[in-house]
Design a protein around this motif. Structure first.
Motif, PDB file in Angstrom:
ATOM      1  N   GLU A 101      80.076  15.990  77.803  1.00 20.35           N
ATOM      2  CA  GLU A 101      78.924  15.880  76.907  1.00 20.35           C
ATOM      3  C   GLU A 101      77.737  15.164  77.556  1.00 20.35           C
ATOM      4  O   GLU A 101      76.609  15.245  77.066  1.00 20.35           O
ATOM      5  CB  GLU A 101      79.314  15.175  75.604  1.00 20.35           C
ATOM      6  N   GLU A 161      74.537  28.823  78.100  1.00 18.52           N
ATOM      7  CA  GLU A 161      74.747  28.668  76.652  1.00 18.52           C
ATOM      8  C   GLU A 161      76.084  28.011  76.336  1.00 18.52           C
ATOM      9  O   GLU A 161      76.295  27.554  75.216  1.00 18.52           O
ATOM     10  CB  GLU A 161      74.714  30.028  75.935  1.00 18.52           C
ATOM     11  N   TYR A 162      76.967  27.997  77.324  1.00 21.04           N
ATOM     12  CA  TYR A 162      78.300  27.424  77.054  1.00 21.04           C
ATOM     13  C   TYR A 162      78.789  26.693  78.294  1.00 21.04           C
ATOM     14  O   TYR A 162      78.604  27.156  79.418  1.00 21.04           O
ATOM     15  CB  TYR A 162      79.295  28.522  76.670  1.00 21.04           C
ATOM     16  N   PRO A 167      73.778  16.112  73.449  1.00 17.94           N
ATOM     17  CA  PRO A 167      75.205  16.375  73.201  1.00 17.94           C
ATOM     18  C   PRO A 167      76.034  15.089  73.153  1.00 17.94           C
ATOM     19  O   PRO A 167      77.000  15.007  72.392  1.00 17.94           O
ATOM     20  CB  PRO A 167      75.606  17.257  74.379  1.00 17.94           C
ATOM     21  N   ILE A 175      81.451  23.184  74.943  1.00 14.94           N
ATOM     22  CA  ILE A 175      80.267  22.967  74.113  1.00 14.94           C
ATOM     23  C   ILE A 175      79.399  24.215  74.169  1.00 14.94           C
ATOM     24  O   ILE A 175      79.044  24.685  75.254  1.00 14.94           O
ATOM     25  CB  ILE A 175      79.445  21.746  74.584  1.00 14.94           C
ATOM     26  N   SER A 176      79.058  24.749  73.001  1.00 16.40           N
ATOM     27  CA  SER A 176      78.149  25.874  72.908  1.00 16.40           C
ATOM     28  C   SER A 176      76.748  25.344  72.593  1.00 16.40           C
ATOM     29  O   SER A 176      76.561  24.612  71.617  1.00 16.40           O
ATOM     30  CB  SER A 176      78.609  26.843  71.813  1.00 16.40           C
ATOM     31  N   ILE A 177      75.776  25.717  73.423  1.00 17.41           N
ATOM     32  CA  ILE A 177      74.411  25.214  73.293  1.00 17.41           C
ATOM     33  C   ILE A 177      73.600  26.153  72.394  1.00 17.41           C
ATOM     34  O   ILE A 177      73.618  27.374  72.605  1.00 17.41           O
ATOM     35  CB  ILE A 177      73.723  25.132  74.675  1.00 17.41           C
ATOM     36  N   SER A 196      72.824  25.707  66.053  1.00 14.63           N
ATOM     37  CA  SER A 196      73.669  24.512  65.974  1.00 14.63           C
ATOM     38  C   SER A 196      74.567  24.414  67.201  1.00 14.63           C
ATOM     39  O   SER A 196      74.880  25.421  67.843  1.00 14.63           O
ATOM     40  CB  SER A 196      74.535  24.558  64.709  1.00 14.63           C
ATOM     41  N   TYR A 197      74.969  23.203  67.498  1.00 12.09           N
ATOM     42  CA  TYR A 197      75.948  22.977  68.562  1.00 12.09           C
ATOM     43  C   TYR A 197      77.344  23.294  68.030  1.00 12.09           C
ATOM     44  O   TYR A 197      77.661  23.005  66.866  1.00 12.09           O
ATOM     45  CB  TYR A 197      75.913  21.518  69.026  1.00 12.09           C
ATOM     46  N   ARG A 198      78.155  23.903  68.888  1.00 14.63           N
ATOM     47  CA  ARG A 198      79.573  24.082  68.557  1.00 14.63           C
ATOM     48  C   ARG A 198      80.399  23.338  69.575  1.00 14.63           C
ATOM     49  O   ARG A 198      80.250  23.535  70.781  1.00 14.63           O
ATOM     50  CB  ARG A 198      79.958  25.560  68.567  1.00 14.63           C
ATOM     51  N   GLN A 208      71.680  20.033  65.252  1.00 14.62           N
ATOM     52  CA  GLN A 208      71.144  19.465  66.494  1.00 14.62           C
ATOM     53  C   GLN A 208      70.039  18.431  66.260  1.00 14.62           C
ATOM     54  O   GLN A 208      69.662  17.715  67.187  1.00 14.62           O
ATOM     55  CB  GLN A 208      70.609  20.572  67.400  1.00 14.62           C
TER      56      GLN A 208
END
Length: 470
Positions: free
Chosen positions: A38, A54-55, A226, A245-247, A254-256, A277
């Motif tokens: 993170e 993105e991930y 993050p 972590i999905s950006i 939203s963050y996943r 976020q």
């Protein structure tokens, strides 16, 4: 089925194979402090502004020498980052990697759009063929059971091939059924996830709203980092670990966070968090927002499909189980071909008349006969599904969760089948289908009703009482 089985056997050890082929991408020399996943995102953005991603995920959370993998969906690039120095270890086009090609074949047969559903339906066929194959294999007398479980090496090639087909099919059935069922669930995941929520009294729309949660845009406020967002998760679950972590790509995205915590399966219990976020508010928490049966999808589908839930023993079983479909394909062709040629030559009036008389005798049977047969078969299927899951996990001492997973997800197929049978029977009643199909539809509906009556109590028990078995 043979192609999916062969590629699946490779994917059981996909991480090890990928790392063996590309060691420079996955392992680094350990130096000082490993930067948490993170915390490394802003560092990479500052150091490599040209990298679009993105991930981000940890390639192996159990290996302190593993790298972080950054994936960009727009350009299809994968970037591998040293977690100690934040240096770029290497990059590649994701679709050209050997394991990614094998994965694509396994999931879609390299056929755009339609391939995914062809694979899913082949998994359903494998499930049906394995169950019906066991029924055909069952000897009429108990004294013949031992003979049915062995290969007569003194017999002719034709007989030995037949024995191998039976023996391989029977002994591998628990694993093959488990792999086929989870493959079907993964392919048609939208339907199964919707049913998971529907069985718990929630509308399918609630599922879409959960996974479509958006951030509330606050003008002139910078998104939180993050690291700041992850602190909320660690506060709730101190012993957890963020694996991916999905950006968010949009302003209201939203963050996943894909989070694991120690437990069963051995790969860790998976949790999902979707976080605003701007405010840091947790929009979705799988531990509280998902029912117990809903969490079974997150934590168990993939581990059962690849055999990782029980460590090396179940992974080896998954490997062997994946090789069974091509083996049965070969032995089955050898059995089928002579019979096919013989049937083409012996299509006489006499045999046709016998078949017609048998069909007419079945037509005279009433609804209750088929309904009772449906109940009887359903009880066998229910018991067999519990047994298959239990036997699959027995070697690693994990029995309960795989057993109930198998039974519960088969119950979903039973419910969907029953809905289809009701629709077909209603069409028949209002005259949209031909009268000659009436008896056939009546039999189909009666069997389906018998099945759903047997499986509904399992759905009620696991959902209403929310028994924690997963």
């Amino acid at each position: 089925m043979a192609i999916v089985g062969l590629t699946g056997s490779i994917l059981v050890f996909q991480d090890e194979i990928d790392q063996a082929f590309n060691p420079e991408l996955f392992e680094v020399v350990r130096t000082q402090r490993r930067i948490p996943i993170e915390e490394i995102i802003p560092v990479i953005r500052s150091k490599y502004p040209g990298i679009k991603f993105e991930y981000i995920m940890d390639t192996d959370e159990n290996n302190p020498f593993s790298t972080y993998r950054f994936y960009g969906s727009d350009n299809g690039q994968e970037y591998f980052i040293n977690p100690y120095t934040a240096e770029l270890s290497g990059k590649r086009i994701a679709s050209s990697a050997f394991i990614r090609v094998v994965t694509t074949i396994h999931r879609t047969l390299l056929i755009p759009q339609a391939g995914r559903y062809i694979v899913g339906l082949s998994a359903l066929c494998l499930l049906i063929l394995t169950i019906s194959g066991i029924r055909l294999w069952l000897p009429k007398k108990i004294k013949n059971l031992r003979k049915s479980l062995s290969v007569d090496f003194k017999a002719s090639f034709k007989r030995q091939n037949y024995d191998w087909h039976n023996v391989l099919g029977v002994f591998s059935a628990p694993v093959v059924i488990s792999l086929a069922l989870t493959g079907l669930v993964i392919t048609f995941n939208t339907m199964f996830i919707a049913l998971l929520f529907l069985f718990n009294g929630r509308s399918p729309q609630s599922t879409a709203s959960i996974f479509g949660s958006k951030s509330k845009v606050i003008p002139y406020q910078k998104p939180l980092s993050p690291k700041q967002l992850s602190e909320k998760i660690y506060k709730l679950f101190p012993d957890s670990k963020i694996k991916g972590i999905s950006i968010p790509k949009e302003k209201n995205g939203s963050y996943r966070f894909d989070v694991y915590k120690d437990g069963i399966p051995k790969t860790g219990e998976r949790m999902l968090f979707i976080v605003d976020q701007y405010s840091g508010k947790i929009l979705v928490n799988s531990e509280t927002d998902f029912p117990n049966t809903g969490k079974s999808y997150l934590s168990w589908v993939t581990p059962i499909h690849y055999g990782t839930f029980g460590g090396w023993p179940t992974r080896i079983l998954a490997l062997l189980g994946s090789l069974i479909p091509p083996a049965l394909f070969i032995t089955g062709i050898i059995i089928w071909w002579p019979r096919y040629k013989k049937q083409r030559k012996s299509k006489t009036f006499g045999t046709a008349a016998v078949k017609v008389s048998k069909e007419r005798s079945f037509e005279n049977l009433n609804f209750s006969f088929y309904f009772k047969n449906g109940v009887r078969y359903a009880l066998v299927i229910l018991g067999s599904s519990l047994l298959c899951g239990a036997l699959y996990g027995l070697i690693s001492g994990i029995v309960t969760a795989p057993a109930f997973f198998m039974a519960y997800y088969i119950s979903m197929i039973v419910v969907v089948n029953f809905i289809i049978s009701v629709i077909c029977y209603l069409f028949r009643l209002i005259g949209l289908l031909l009268k000659k199909e009436g008896k056939l539809l009546m039999r189909y509906f009666a069997y389906s009703l018998g099945f759903v009556i047997v499986f509904i109590p399992l759905i009620i028990i696991l959902n209403v009482f929310d028994i924690k078995v997963f």
